[in-house]
Motif scaffolding. Structure first.
Motif, PDB file in Angstrom:
ATOM      1  N   GLU A   7     -18.056 -16.208 -13.074  1.00 19.62           N
ATOM      2  CA  GLU A   7     -16.828 -15.517 -12.665  1.00 19.62           C
ATOM      3  C   GLU A   7     -16.336 -14.530 -13.720  1.00 19.62           C
ATOM      4  OE1 GLU A   7     -14.006 -18.551 -11.674  1.00 19.62           O
ATOM      5  OE2 GLU A   7     -15.180 -19.241  -9.964  1.00 19.62           O
ATOM      6  N   TYR A   8     -16.723 -14.715 -14.970  1.00 19.69           N
ATOM      7  CA  TYR A   8     -16.280 -13.839 -16.054  1.00 19.69           C
ATOM      8  C   TYR A   8     -17.082 -12.539 -16.140  1.00 19.69           C
ATOM      9  CZ  TYR A   8     -13.124 -17.235 -18.174  1.00 19.69           C
ATOM     10  OH  TYR A   8     -12.094 -18.079 -18.417  1.00 19.69           O
ATOM     11  N   VAL A   9     -18.274 -12.485 -15.540  1.00 19.59           N
ATOM     12  CA  VAL A   9     -19.125 -11.294 -15.634  1.00 19.59           C
ATOM     13  C   VAL A   9     -18.394 -10.104 -15.022  1.00 19.59           C
ATOM     14  CG1 VAL A   9     -21.310 -10.245 -14.935  1.00 19.59           C
ATOM     15  CG2 VAL A   9     -21.234 -12.639 -15.651  1.00 19.59           C
ATOM     16  N   GLY A  10     -18.326  -9.009 -15.784  1.00 15.10           N
ATOM     17  CA  GLY A  10     -17.640  -7.804 -15.348  1.00 15.10           C
ATOM     18  C   GLY A  10     -16.175  -7.748 -15.733  1.00 15.10           C
ATOM     19  N   LEU A  39     -16.136  -6.598 -22.949  1.00 13.72           N
ATOM     20  CA  LEU A  39     -16.598  -6.677 -21.576  1.00 13.72           C
ATOM     21  C   LEU A  39     -17.671  -7.752 -21.479  1.00 13.72           C
ATOM     22  CD1 LEU A  39     -16.720  -5.516 -18.679  1.00 13.72           C
ATOM     23  CD2 LEU A  39     -18.529  -4.012 -19.509  1.00 13.72           C
ATOM     24  N   VAL A  40     -17.507  -8.668 -20.555  1.00  9.47           N
ATOM     25  CA  VAL A  40     -18.507  -9.715 -20.350  1.00  9.47           C
ATOM     26  C   VAL A  40     -19.615  -9.113 -19.495  1.00  9.47           C
ATOM     27  CG1 VAL A  40     -18.981 -12.000 -19.427  1.00  9.47           C
ATOM     28  CG2 VAL A  40     -16.769 -11.525 -20.484  1.00  9.47           C
ATOM     29  N   ALA A  41     -20.811  -9.008 -20.057  1.00  6.97           N
ATOM     30  CA  ALA A  41     -21.924  -8.365 -19.378  1.00  6.97           C
ATOM     31  C   ALA A  41     -22.822  -9.353 -18.655  1.00  6.97           C
ATOM     32  CB  ALA A  41     -22.748  -7.558 -20.378  1.00  6.97           C
ATOM     33  N   SER A  42     -23.002 -10.529 -19.227  1.00  4.98           N
ATOM     34  CA  SER A  42     -23.886 -11.505 -18.593  1.00  4.98           C
ATOM     35  C   SER A  42     -23.603 -12.897 -19.143  1.00  4.98           C
ATOM     36  CB  SER A  42     -25.351 -11.135 -18.820  1.00  4.98           C
ATOM     37  OG  SER A  42     -25.662 -11.196 -20.188  1.00  4.98           O
ATOM     38  N   VAL A  43     -24.361 -13.848 -18.610  1.00  9.42           N
ATOM     39  CA  VAL A  43     -24.241 -15.239 -19.033  1.00  9.42           C
ATOM     40  C   VAL A  43     -25.588 -15.682 -19.580  1.00  9.42           C
ATOM     41  CG1 VAL A  43     -23.844 -17.602 -18.248  1.00  9.42           C
ATOM     42  CG2 VAL A  43     -22.486 -15.739 -17.307  1.00  9.42           C
ATOM     43  N   SER A  44     -25.572 -16.256 -20.754  1.00  7.82           N
ATOM     44  CA  SER A  44     -26.781 -16.847 -21.323  1.00  7.82           C
ATOM     45  C   SER A  44     -26.866 -18.275 -20.798  1.00  7.82           C
ATOM     46  CB  SER A  44     -26.710 -16.829 -22.850  1.00  7.82           C
ATOM     47  OG  SER A  44     -27.803 -17.525 -23.386  1.00  7.82           O
ATOM     48  N   GLN A  46     -29.221 -20.566 -20.930  1.00  6.17           N
ATOM     49  CA  GLN A  46     -29.783 -21.597 -21.795  1.00  6.17           C
ATOM     50  C   GLN A  46     -28.720 -22.179 -22.721  1.00  6.17           C
ATOM     51  OE1 GLN A  46     -30.904 -18.449 -21.695  1.00  6.17           O
ATOM     52  NE2 GLN A  46     -32.987 -18.485 -20.940  1.00  6.17           N
ATOM     53  N   MET A  47     -27.862 -21.320 -23.251  1.00  7.22           N
ATOM     54  CA  MET A  47     -26.849 -21.763 -24.202  1.00  7.22           C
ATOM     55  C   MET A  47     -25.486 -21.972 -23.552  1.00  7.22           C
ATOM     56  SD  MET A  47     -27.781 -19.501 -27.566  1.00  7.22           S
ATOM     57  CE  MET A  47     -27.205 -17.996 -26.851  1.00  7.22           C
ATOM     58  N   ARG A  48     -25.366 -21.611 -22.277  1.00  5.22           N
ATOM     59  CA  ARG A  48     -24.087 -21.677 -21.562  1.00  5.22           C
ATOM     60  C   ARG A  48     -22.996 -20.900 -22.298  1.00  5.22           C
ATOM     61  NH1 ARG A  48     -24.213 -27.962 -19.692  1.00  5.22           N
ATOM     62  NH2 ARG A  48     -25.758 -27.679 -18.078  1.00  5.22           N
ATOM     63  N   LYS A  49     -23.328 -19.655 -22.627  1.00  7.45           N
ATOM     64  CA  LYS A  49     -22.386 -18.796 -23.334  1.00  7.45           C
ATOM     65  C   LYS A  49     -22.287 -17.452 -22.636  1.00  7.45           C
ATOM     66  CE  LYS A  49     -22.515 -21.086 -27.630  1.00  7.45           C
ATOM     67  NZ  LYS A  49     -21.912 -21.034 -28.891  1.00  7.45           N
ATOM     68  N   LEU A  50     -21.204 -16.740 -22.931  1.00  9.42           N
ATOM     69  CA  LEU A  50     -20.967 -15.418 -22.384  1.00  9.42           C
ATOM     70  C   LEU A  50     -21.484 -14.363 -23.349  1.00  9.42           C
ATOM     71  CD1 LEU A  50     -17.278 -15.993 -21.300  1.00  9.42           C
ATOM     72  CD2 LEU A  50     -19.281 -16.028 -19.820  1.00  9.42           C
ATOM     73  N   ASP A  56     -19.467  -1.281 -30.868  1.00 12.23           N
ATOM     74  CA  ASP A  56     -20.910  -1.339 -31.130  1.00 12.23           C
ATOM     75  C   ASP A  56     -21.354  -2.776 -31.412  1.00 12.23           C
ATOM     76  OD1 ASP A  56     -19.660  -1.584 -33.537  1.00 12.23           O
ATOM     77  OD2 ASP A  56     -21.037  -0.283 -34.629  1.00 12.23           O
ATOM     78  N   LEU A  57     -20.627  -3.725 -30.850  1.00 10.75           N
ATOM     79  CA  LEU A  57     -20.924  -5.142 -31.061  1.00 10.75           C
ATOM     80  C   LEU A  57     -21.466  -5.797 -29.803  1.00 10.75           C
ATOM     81  CD1 LEU A  57     -17.692  -6.277 -32.918  1.00 10.75           C
ATOM     82  CD2 LEU A  57     -19.915  -5.843 -33.927  1.00 10.75           C
ATOM     83  N   ARG A  58     -22.347  -6.747 -30.019  1.00 11.18           N
ATOM     84  CA  ARG A  58     -22.812  -7.628 -28.947  1.00 11.18           C
ATOM     85  C   ARG A  58     -22.558  -9.051 -29.423  1.00 11.18           C
ATOM     86  NH1 ARG A  58     -27.456 -10.653 -27.875  1.00 11.18           N
ATOM     87  NH2 ARG A  58     -27.879 -10.887 -25.665  1.00 11.18           N
TER      88      ARG A  58
END
Length: 69
Positions: A7-10, A39-44, A46-50, A56-58
């Protein structure tokens, strides 16, 4: 849990005070400016993280570290 993360993606989020302080200290040492909007771009899954992007940060953060804007 997975559905909640999706739900957080986007969405634009801010980091909580403790999480942002760590990022800010690293940015200050390297002479960069960072603002607390990401901006939340995706969900990892495997680690259950955003996976969040800002300037310029990820960042990969847990759901408990973010607050929706």
């Amino acid at each position: 849990m997975k559905k909640q993360l999706e739900e957080y993606v986007g969405c634009v989020v801010r980091l909580n005070k403790a999480a942002f302080q760590k990022i800010k200290e690293q940015a200050d040492r390297s002479g960069k400016f960072v603002e607390n909007y990401f901006l939340v771009a995706s969900v990892s899954r495997q680690m259950r993280k955003l996976v969040c992007y800002g300037w310029d940060l990820r960042l990969t953060v847990s759901m408990s570290d973010v607050v929706p804007v």
